[in-house]
Design a protein around this motif. Structure first.
Motif, PDB file in Angstrom:
ATOM      1  N   VAL A   4     -19.472  43.337 -57.801  1.00  0.00           N
ATOM      2  CA  VAL A   4     -18.213  42.601 -58.001  1.00  0.00           C
ATOM      3  C   VAL A   4     -18.230  41.276 -57.243  1.00  0.00           C
ATOM      4  CG1 VAL A   4     -15.683  42.664 -57.849  1.00  0.00           C
ATOM      5  CG2 VAL A   4     -16.943  44.783 -58.321  1.00  0.00           C
ATOM      6  N   PHE A   5     -18.348  41.341 -55.929  1.00  0.00           N
ATOM      7  CA  PHE A   5     -18.158  40.129 -55.126  1.00  0.00           C
ATOM      8  C   PHE A   5     -19.254  39.079 -55.345  1.00  0.00           C
ATOM      9  CE2 PHE A   5     -15.945  43.129 -51.888  1.00  0.00           C
ATOM     10  CZ  PHE A   5     -14.773  43.092 -52.620  1.00  0.00           C
ATOM     11  N   ALA A   6     -20.485  39.536 -55.623  1.00  0.00           N
ATOM     12  CA  ALA A   6     -21.571  38.565 -55.829  1.00  0.00           C
ATOM     13  C   ALA A   6     -21.463  37.870 -57.189  1.00  0.00           C
ATOM     14  CB  ALA A   6     -22.926  39.242 -55.682  1.00  0.00           C
ATOM     15  N   SER A   7     -20.599  38.379 -58.059  1.00  0.00           N
ATOM     16  CA  SER A   7     -20.467  37.780 -59.406  1.00  0.00           C
ATOM     17  C   SER A   7     -18.997  37.762 -59.803  1.00  0.00           C
ATOM     18  CB  SER A   7     -21.276  38.602 -60.412  1.00  0.00           C
ATOM     19  OG  SER A   7     -20.889  39.975 -60.347  1.00  0.00           O
ATOM     20  N   PRO A   8     -18.219  36.885 -59.165  1.00  0.00           N
ATOM     21  CA  PRO A   8     -16.770  36.893 -59.413  1.00  0.00           C
ATOM     22  C   PRO A   8     -16.347  36.200 -60.707  1.00  0.00           C
ATOM     23  CG  PRO A   8     -17.289  35.236 -57.767  1.00  0.00           C
ATOM     24  CD  PRO A   8     -18.590  35.917 -58.116  1.00  0.00           C
ATOM     25  N   GLY A   9     -17.293  35.893 -61.579  1.00  0.00           N
ATOM     26  CA  GLY A   9     -16.912  35.378 -62.897  1.00  0.00           C
ATOM     27  C   GLY A   9     -16.732  33.874 -62.970  1.00  0.00           C
ATOM     28  N   VAL A  10     -16.930  33.193 -61.847  1.00  0.00           N
ATOM     29  CA  VAL A  10     -16.891  31.726 -61.833  1.00  0.00           C
ATOM     30  C   VAL A  10     -18.041  31.223 -60.967  1.00  0.00           C
ATOM     31  CG1 VAL A  10     -14.433  31.274 -62.351  1.00  0.00           C
ATOM     32  CG2 VAL A  10     -15.104  31.870 -60.016  1.00  0.00           C
TER      33      VAL A  10
ATOM     34  N   ALA B 190     -13.375  26.260 -54.771  1.00  0.00           N
ATOM     35  CA  ALA B 190     -12.155  25.514 -55.102  1.00  0.00           C
ATOM     36  C   ALA B 190     -10.966  26.467 -55.227  1.00  0.00           C
ATOM     37  CB  ALA B 190     -12.351  24.733 -56.397  1.00  0.00           C
ATOM     38  N   LEU B 191     -11.176  27.593 -55.897  1.00  0.00           N
ATOM     39  CA  LEU B 191     -10.105  28.584 -56.049  1.00  0.00           C
ATOM     40  C   LEU B 191      -9.666  29.124 -54.693  1.00  0.00           C
ATOM     41  CD1 LEU B 191     -11.150  30.665 -59.196  1.00  0.00           C
ATOM     42  CD2 LEU B 191      -8.889  29.677 -58.796  1.00  0.00           C
ATOM     43  N   PHE B 192     -10.653  29.443 -53.849  1.00  0.00           N
ATOM     44  CA  PHE B 192     -10.313  29.998 -52.533  1.00  0.00           C
ATOM     45  C   PHE B 192      -9.422  29.019 -51.759  1.00  0.00           C
ATOM     46  CE2 PHE B 192     -10.975  30.428 -47.970  1.00  0.00           C
ATOM     47  CZ  PHE B 192     -10.507  31.727 -47.799  1.00  0.00           C
TER      48      PHE B 192
ATOM     49  N   LEU C 142      -7.469  26.582 -52.867  1.00  0.00           N
ATOM     50  CA  LEU C 142      -6.135  26.460 -53.464  1.00  0.00           C
ATOM     51  C   LEU C 142      -5.291  27.709 -53.174  1.00  0.00           C
ATOM     52  CD1 LEU C 142      -7.314  24.894 -56.827  1.00  0.00           C
ATOM     53  CD2 LEU C 142      -5.656  23.813 -55.291  1.00  0.00           C
TER      54      LEU C 142
ATOM     55  N   LEU D 125      -8.883  26.568 -63.338  1.00  0.00           N
ATOM     56  CA  LEU D 125      -9.946  27.411 -62.780  1.00  0.00           C
ATOM     57  C   LEU D 125      -9.773  28.872 -63.203  1.00  0.00           C
ATOM     58  CD1 LEU D 125      -9.968  25.746 -59.267  1.00  0.00           C
ATOM     59  CD2 LEU D 125     -11.977  25.885 -60.753  1.00  0.00           C
TER      60      LEU D 125
ATOM     61  N   LEU E 262     -12.154  31.498 -65.374  1.00  0.00           N
ATOM     62  CA  LEU E 262     -12.417  32.887 -64.959  1.00  0.00           C
ATOM     63  C   LEU E 262     -12.057  33.874 -66.076  1.00  0.00           C
ATOM     64  CD1 LEU E 262     -12.725  35.301 -62.949  1.00  0.00           C
ATOM     65  CD2 LEU E 262     -10.526  34.675 -61.989  1.00  0.00           C
TER      66      LEU E 262
ATOM     67  N   GLU F 120     -14.698  36.222 -68.170  1.00  0.00           N
ATOM     68  CA  GLU F 120     -14.592  37.683 -68.060  1.00  0.00           C
ATOM     69  C   GLU F 120     -14.246  38.335 -69.401  1.00  0.00           C
ATOM     70  OE1 GLU F 120     -14.888  39.833 -65.223  1.00  0.00           O
ATOM     71  OE2 GLU F 120     -15.827  38.168 -64.176  1.00  0.00           O
TER      72      GLU F 120
ATOM     73  N   GLU G  81     -24.395  36.594 -49.846  1.00  0.00           N
ATOM     74  CA  GLU G  81     -24.262  36.412 -51.299  1.00  0.00           C
ATOM     75  C   GLU G  81     -22.905  36.865 -51.830  1.00  0.00           C
ATOM     76  OE1 GLU G  81     -26.176  35.029 -53.853  1.00  0.00           O
ATOM     77  OE2 GLU G  81     -26.945  34.138 -51.998  1.00  0.00           O
ATOM     78  N   ALA G  82     -22.273  37.774 -51.077  1.00  0.00           N
ATOM     79  CA  ALA G  82     -21.021  38.369 -51.555  1.00  0.00           C
ATOM     80  C   ALA G  82     -19.798  37.817 -50.835  1.00  0.00           C
ATOM     81  CB  ALA G  82     -21.079  39.893 -51.370  1.00  0.00           C
TER      82      ALA G  82
ATOM     83  N   ASN H  64     -20.204  44.632 -53.134  1.00  0.00           N
ATOM     84  CA  ASN H  64     -20.934  43.382 -52.892  1.00  0.00           C
ATOM     85  C   ASN H  64     -21.857  43.053 -54.068  1.00  0.00           C
ATOM     86  OD1 ASN H  64     -19.750  42.762 -50.458  1.00  0.00           O
ATOM     87  ND2 ASN H  64     -21.438  43.533 -49.187  1.00  0.00           N
TER      88      ASN H  64
ATOM     89  N   LYS I 299     -20.164  29.053 -58.071  1.00  0.00           N
ATOM     90  CA  LYS I 299     -19.956  28.927 -56.620  1.00  0.00           C
ATOM     91  C   LYS I 299     -18.953  27.834 -56.292  1.00  0.00           C
ATOM     92  CE  LYS I 299     -23.802  31.049 -54.392  1.00  0.00           C
ATOM     93  NZ  LYS I 299     -25.214  31.237 -54.671  1.00  0.00           N
TER      94      LYS I 299
ATOM     95  N   GLU J 266     -16.565  26.652 -58.272  1.00  0.00           N
ATOM     96  CA  GLU J 266     -15.227  27.081 -58.693  1.00  0.00           C
ATOM     97  C   GLU J 266     -14.660  28.130 -57.735  1.00  0.00           C
ATOM     98  OE1 GLU J 266     -15.211  26.675 -63.555  1.00  0.00           O
ATOM     99  OE2 GLU J 266     -16.524  28.203 -62.692  1.00  0.00           O
ATOM    100  N   THR J 267     -15.536  29.004 -57.245  1.00  0.00           N
ATOM    101  CA  THR J 267     -15.100  30.019 -56.285  1.00  0.00           C
ATOM    102  C   THR J 267     -14.523  29.348 -55.042  1.00  0.00           C
ATOM    103  OG1 THR J 267     -16.746  31.592 -57.074  1.00  0.00           O
ATOM    104  CG2 THR J 267     -15.881  31.974 -54.870  1.00  0.00           C
TER     105      THR J 267
END
Lengths: 176, 176
Positions: free
Chosen positions: B146-152, B159-161, B163, A163, A167, A171, A32-33, B143, B154, B156-157
């Motif tokens: 923070v990491f389980a809820s990065p503000g965007v 796509a961002l990763f 790019l 994107l 974010l 936030e 999940e993370a 986890n 899944k 978008e996460t």
């Protein structure tokens, strides 16, 4: 490709360390993370890359990015001045950071603090002619050598901006 | 939405300050640099948001993100140890930063330095049981919060990763 690394004067790795960390996260069952970890770590790394490139341009001018941003913001106003509180709000930094940056800019003779004419509780910051001169050089350097070549294509730049805007909005940076 | 802002305890703005800066860049004729400026500034802002969220989780554990990353990296190895030089290369940070983080971790009793058995020029860093215990808590906190809820989302996460991966590769972090 630019100087690369920016922060670490070494050879490029022959694998992506963040992909590797993501794989480890999955292997440990932190599914999940995992994607969020990879995103957050990528953002932190991208910031390090850009900040190293920015610092290389601003250091010879004895500026930091925080001070560059304050000078820029002041230069965009009609009379070259803004209340301290407004600078913090616009640049989304803590009042204590604004205070220490303005202290330094004032020591450098680039801005001065002024009392507000009618509201005595408000301190204004005004950009001075030497501030405008160094800002012109800093802007030219950053525009030419950092902002015009952000390391991704125009299309990728636009996609990333959109994107990241989502974010930042999610936030709580701004509402529309 | 999370606590928002992260760094500035204020109300959200009712406009996007980075869009506004981008508009100013265009108005000043800095067209070639405007989109890159908006991207670089967005990355720096996203990093501030995440780092504030991370620090809120790690501060009670007396850790920084840099020290968390070193502990994580050590914990992923078979014997819980790595040469100093390898830590810097993998985390893409400067050797002096690794040294100061390892100094602090050693003071905290979370790692120890060891001589390499055959290569006397190499210093190894080993994670100790208290290091593994605090790392477990830190990983769970990051986890979950923070990491389980990065503000965007899944999507978008991902796509961002992708790019940002292209950006990191182009800037010389790794080659494939």
């Amino acid at each position: 490709m630019h100087k690369g690394w920016g922060v670490a004067p070494s050879q490029p790795l022959n694998f992506d360390p963040i992909e590797e960390a993501r794989r480890q996260w999955h292997d440990h069952g932190w599914t999940e993370a995992a994607e969020g970890m990879a995103l957050v770590t990528s953002i932190i790394r991208a910031q390090q890359i850009y900040l190293a490139r920015i610092d290389a341009e601003l250091r010879p001018l004895d500026l930091t990015f925080a001070r560059f941003e304050i000078l820029t913001l002041l230069s965009f106003t009609r009379h070259g001045l803004l209340p301290m509180s407004k600078i913090g709000a616009r640049l989304q930094v803590h009042p204590t950071s604004v205070t220490s940056s303005v202290d330094r800019l004032e020591e450098q003779g680039l801005v001065r603090r002024r009392a507000h004419e009618t509201d005595r509780r408000t301190t204004l910051v005004e950009i001075l002619p030497p501030g405008r001169r160094v800002l012109k050089k800093a802007t030219a350097a950053l525009n030419d050598r950092v902002f015009a070549s952000p390391g991704v294509s125009k299309k990728e730049t636009a996609a990333l901006f959109t994107l990241l805007r989502s974010l930042r909005a999610n936030e709580g940076d701004f509402s529309e």
